[in-house]
Enzyme design. Structure first.
Site, PDB file in Angstrom:
ATOM      1  CG  HIS A   1      -0.441   0.015   2.562  1.00 34.21           C
ATOM      2  ND1 HIS A   1      -0.257   1.152   3.083  1.00 34.21           N
ATOM      3  CD2 HIS A   1      -0.165  -1.024   3.359  1.00 34.21           C
ATOM      4  CE1 HIS A   1       0.240   0.811   4.482  1.00 34.21           C
ATOM      5  NE2 HIS A   1       0.103  -0.115   4.637  1.00 34.21           N
TER       6      HIS A   1
ATOM      7  CG  ASP B   1      -2.942   4.164   2.567  1.00 35.56           C
ATOM      8  OD1 ASP B   1      -2.572   3.082   2.341  1.00 35.56           O
ATOM      9  OD2 ASP B   1      -3.555   4.013   3.439  1.00 35.56           O
TER      10      ASP B   1
ATOM     11  CG  ASP C   1       2.748   0.259   7.588  1.00 33.30           C
ATOM     12  OD1 ASP C   1       2.869  -0.155   6.713  1.00 33.30           O
ATOM     13  OD2 ASP C   1       2.256   0.670   8.340  1.00 33.30           O
TER      14      ASP C   1
ATOM     15  CD  GLU D   1      -3.542  -1.197   5.523  1.00 32.50           C
ATOM     16  OE1 GLU D   1      -3.305  -2.495   6.313  1.00 32.50           O
ATOM     17  OE2 GLU D   1      -3.178  -0.003   6.079  1.00 32.50           O
TER      18      GLU D   1
ATOM     19  CG  ASP E   1      -1.192  -7.274   2.026  1.00 30.73           C
ATOM     20  OD1 ASP E   1       0.174  -6.118   1.477  1.00 30.73           O
ATOM     21  OD2 ASP E   1      -2.370  -6.645   2.721  1.00 30.73           O
TER      22      ASP E   1
HETATM   23  C1  HXA Z   1       2.926 -15.779  16.724  1.00 31.06           C
HETATM   24  C2  HXA Z   1       4.056 -14.949  16.204  1.00 31.06           C
HETATM   25  C3  HXA Z   1       4.254 -14.000  15.698  1.00 31.06           C
HETATM   26  C4  HXA Z   1       4.924 -12.523  16.114  1.00 31.06           C
HETATM   27  C5  HXA Z   1       6.412 -12.976  16.902  1.00 31.06           C
HETATM   28  C6  HXA Z   1       6.850 -11.753  17.695  1.00 31.06           C
HETATM   29  C7  HXA Z   1       6.812 -10.697  17.730  1.00 31.06           C
HETATM   30  C8  HXA Z   1       6.676 -10.421  16.969  1.00 31.06           C
HETATM   31  C9  HXA Z   1       7.484  -8.733  16.771  1.00 31.06           C
HETATM   32  C10 HXA Z   1       7.017  -7.783  15.800  1.00 31.06           C
HETATM   33  C11 HXA Z   1       6.277  -7.671  15.113  1.00 31.06           C
HETATM   34  C12 HXA Z   1       6.117  -5.906  14.713  1.00 31.06           C
HETATM   35  C13 HXA Z   1       5.372  -5.824  13.989  1.00 31.06           C
HETATM   36  C14 HXA Z   1       4.507  -6.612  12.676  1.00 31.06           C
HETATM   37  C15 HXA Z   1       2.942  -5.515  13.597  1.00 31.06           C
HETATM   38  C16 HXA Z   1       2.547  -5.343  12.763  1.00 31.06           C
HETATM   39  C17 HXA Z   1       2.617  -4.402  11.579  1.00 31.06           C
HETATM   40  C18 HXA Z   1       2.276  -5.729  10.191  1.00 31.06           C
HETATM   41  C19 HXA Z   1       0.816  -4.682   8.891  1.00 31.06           C
HETATM   42  C20 HXA Z   1       0.965  -3.986   9.144  1.00 31.06           C
HETATM   43  C21 HXA Z   1      -0.025  -3.318   8.528  1.00 31.06           C
HETATM   44  C22 HXA Z   1      -0.344  -1.953   8.643  1.00 31.06           C
HETATM   45  O1  HXA Z   1      -0.444  -1.063   9.775  1.00 31.06           O
HETATM   46  O2  HXA Z   1      -0.346  -1.103   8.081  1.00 31.06           O
HETATM   47  N1  PHE Z   2      -3.626  -1.739   9.157  1.00 28.12           N
HETATM   48  C1  PHE Z   2      -3.816  -0.838  10.379  1.00 28.12           C
HETATM   49  C2  PHE Z   2      -5.907  -0.151   9.725  1.00 28.12           C
HETATM   50  C3  PHE Z   2      -6.746  -0.816   9.535  1.00 28.12           C
HETATM   51  C4  PHE Z   2      -7.326  -0.955  10.334  1.00 28.12           C
HETATM   52  C5  PHE Z   2      -8.146  -2.243  10.618  1.00 28.12           C
HETATM   53  C6  PHE Z   2      -8.842  -2.964   9.223  1.00 28.12           C
HETATM   54  C7  PHE Z   2      -8.114  -2.787   7.997  1.00 28.12           C
HETATM   55  C8  PHE Z   2      -6.446  -1.814   8.378  1.00 28.12           C
HETATM   56  C9  PHE Z   2      -3.940  -1.607  11.363  1.00 28.12           C
HETATM   57  O1  PHE Z   2      -4.391  -2.856  11.665  1.00 28.12           O
HETATM   58  O2  PHE Z   2      -4.550  -0.907  12.728  1.00 28.12           O
HETATM   59 ZN    ZN Z   3       0.225   0.796   8.915  1.00 30.77          ZN
HETATM   60 ZN    ZN Z   4       0.890  -1.175   6.208  1.00 29.30          ZN
END
Ligand code: HXA
Ligand code: PHE
Ligand code: ZN
Ligand code: ZN
Length: 523
Positions: A143, A145, A176, A210, A237
């Site tokens: 994405h 944005d 991100d 997104e 993704d």
């Molecule tokens: C079950 C195992 C899962 C995780 C393992 C442990 C630790 C993970 C540590 C850090 C993870 C950090 C970030 C990932 C979380 C969020 C980002 C994912 C999607 C972003 C969506 C968005 O906001 O656009």
């Molecule tokens: N990716 C963002 C925004 C989002 C929220 C809920 C649904 C879809 C997208 C989040 O997890 O916070």
């Molecule tokens: Zn995000």
């Molecule tokens: Zn994201």
């Protein structure tokens, strides 16, 4: 007291047998646990199998190309494509971003193999035609944005500057998700320049909203593909990443492929009381009642569910890489899940794996200091564990708050997403795993649960193989940079992203997975 002696020794004799029986049970449990510890290595499998040969074009970038590619990436970071709300996007920036894509990747836009469409004004859909149309296509998502950022929160560099500090590029969107947007197209640009033509066709979808749920971008791209009766072999993704030192006791870095994502619920809590003069207050105000409800929610987290969702698979896949005694525990979650769960719950980023999380994100009440507040409102954002549902979470919340005066309305919510296969016969998972290991042989690959939500949830009718991963290197503290301050990526990491997508695209050209223990699989 005659007879007490023989009775005592009888009891003693029984006790002895009971003790022996308990000892036997414990010993056999221990043996089972030890055997599991020694035998559980789900990570070999297809690595040893013989993969079909396909040509592989290496990146072999010149110094000039390296610089060029970083320059384009920085340009992408400098465009503030911020989403504030579904109706408030920086459309000027989004338009500028479309021009950047055309300028940065001329070969992609000129190639006769590539069809490009703009969807919902600012999102992009690319189709890269394969030479073997009988192979089911796959899809890569990212994405454009980003979430807002203000320098005054404590950034070391302005968030839309793409400033370089110690070989890191700083800026909102470096993790991100512009590293994926630019990384995917950059890989394709270089492959096409080197004369590559894929055997398996694929789509690239770039959403523009997104961060505010993707109801315009991703939703319309998915709808378009559904109308065209497209079926996808798998979809990749953003989502999970490479964790290096984040899971305590794990030897070396691990790549976690998100095979599902948590559900979400946003709940509005409101309390209404009669307004009046502050000089004659009742014992409780709407603000006080609401504050107590919110406090009860924070004091009583949702139940520990660690081990009841696909996070179990994460630990079983990683078990052989943990040091003792964690290896023993991770191999035997049937026994140790409660202990491991309690340990993970100590840090926010791992607590998120263990339960449905409760975050109080907004709180409002009162209009003037001497008027009793008639309305107080709070918003709670919950991220729902795979073993929970929106309904169950709402019921638990009502029970925890336990106050009829607090009204609860579900503003938005969806259940946890389906779990994609991570078996030896799963084309998507195994191709990803091979590509990860081709580029980063030092990694251990495991399935995981993505704690945030992604655009991929709009594609669930196009494929059952939805995966969420990018090879972003996360060290302790880096998780807080996502949506936080000092979001950054190392130059080396960005180059590796391009290398990863280049390898992945070429690996997808195999017709089928190699034969595993369980047989051959057609796609
Ligand atoms: C079950 C195992 C899962 C995780 C393992 C442990 C630790 C993970 C540590 C850090 C993870 C950090 C970030 C990932 C979380 C969020 C980002 C994912 C999607 C972003 C969506 C968005 O906001 O656009
Ligand atoms: N990716 C963002 C925004 C989002 C929220 C809920 C649904 C879809 C997208 C989040 O997890 O916070
Ligand atoms: Zn995000
Ligand atoms: Zn994201």
């Amino acid at each position: 007291m005659a007879g007490a002696g023989p009775k005592k020794s009888k009891v003693f004799r029984y006790l002895k047998y009971i003790f022996l029986a308990v000892l036997c049970v414990l010993l056999s449990l221990f043996t089972v646990a030890l055997l599991r510890t020694l035998s559980l290595n789900v990570n070999v499998g297809l690595q040893l199998a013989h993969w079909e040969e396909t040509n592989h074009i290496g990146l072999d970038l010149s110094q000039r190309q390296r610089e060029e590619m970083l320059t384009r990436f920085k340009e992408a970071i400098r465009i503030p494509t911020v989403s504030y709300s579904p109706t408030d996007l920086n459309t000027t920036a989004l338009r500028e971003f479309s021009s950047l894509l055309r300028k940065a990747f001329p070969t992609v836009f000129a190639s006769s193999l590539v069809q490009h469409e703009v969807v919902a004004e600012y999102s992009h859909l690319f189709w890269v035609q394969g030479s073997q149309p009988d192979l089911l296509p796959y899809m890569l998502l990212a994405h454009i944005d980003v979430v807002p950022a203000s320098e005054s929160d404590g950034w070391e560099a302005p968030p839309f500057s793409a400033k370089e500090i110690d070989d890191f590029i700083y800026g909102r969107g470096t993790l991100d998700n512009k590293e994926c947007v630019m990384g995917i197209l950059q890989a394709l640009e270089y492959l096409l320049l080197r004369g590559y033509a894929p055997r398996r066709g694929f789509y690239i979808g770039l959403g523009h909203d997104e961060e505010v749920s993707g109801f315009n971008g991703a939703m319309n791209v998915a709808r378009l593909l559904e109308q065209r009766h497209v079926q996808l072999s798998f979809l990749l993704d953003e989502g999970l990443l490479v964790v290096d030192g984040v899971l305590k006791g794990l030897d070396g870095p691990a790549a976690l492929i998100g095979v599902t994502e948590k559900g979400m619920a946003t709940v509005k809590l409101s309390v209404i009381t009669a307004p009046g003069h502050s000089s004659m207050p009742p014992r409780e105000s709407s603000i006080g009642i609401l504050a107590a409800a919110v406090k009860r929610l924070e004091d009583n987290p949702m139940p520990m569910l660690f081990g009841q969702g696909p996070e179990r698979g994460t630990f079983e896949h990683l078990a052989h890489k943990f040091n003792f005694p964690l290896r023993f525990m991770a191999s035997n979650l049937w026994l140790f899940a409660p202990i491991v769960g309690r340990f993970l719950a100590l840090k926010p980023e791992t607590n998120a794996i263990t339960r449905t999380t409760t975050a109080v994100t907004m709180f409002n009440g009162g209009v003037k200091y001497n008027i009793l507040p008639s309305v107080a409102e709070a918003y709670v954002n919950l991220r729902i564990h795979s073993a929970h549902s929106v309904r169950e979470v709402m019921d638990l919340m009502e029970w925890t708050v336990g106050d009829q005066r607090v009204r609860m309305d579900l503003v938005e919510g969806f259940d946890p997403l389906p779990v994609s296969s991570y078996s030896e016969t799963s084309f998507g998972f195994q191709i990803l795993k091979k590509s990860i290991l081709d580029v980063f042989p030092q990694l251990t690959v495991a399935p995981g649960v993505c704690m945030a939500n992604t655009d991929s949830r709009h594609y669930k009718d196009l494929t059952t193989g939805v995966y969420r991963f990018a090879p972003i290197w996360a060290k302790p503290g880096d998780a807080q940079r996502i949506h936080g301050i000092n979001e950054r990526i190392s130059k080396k990491n960005y180059e590796d992203m391009v290398g990863f997508y280049s390898t992945l695209i070429q690996n997808c050209d195999v017709r089928t997975l190699p034969e595993s223990h369980s047989g051959v699989h057609e796609f």
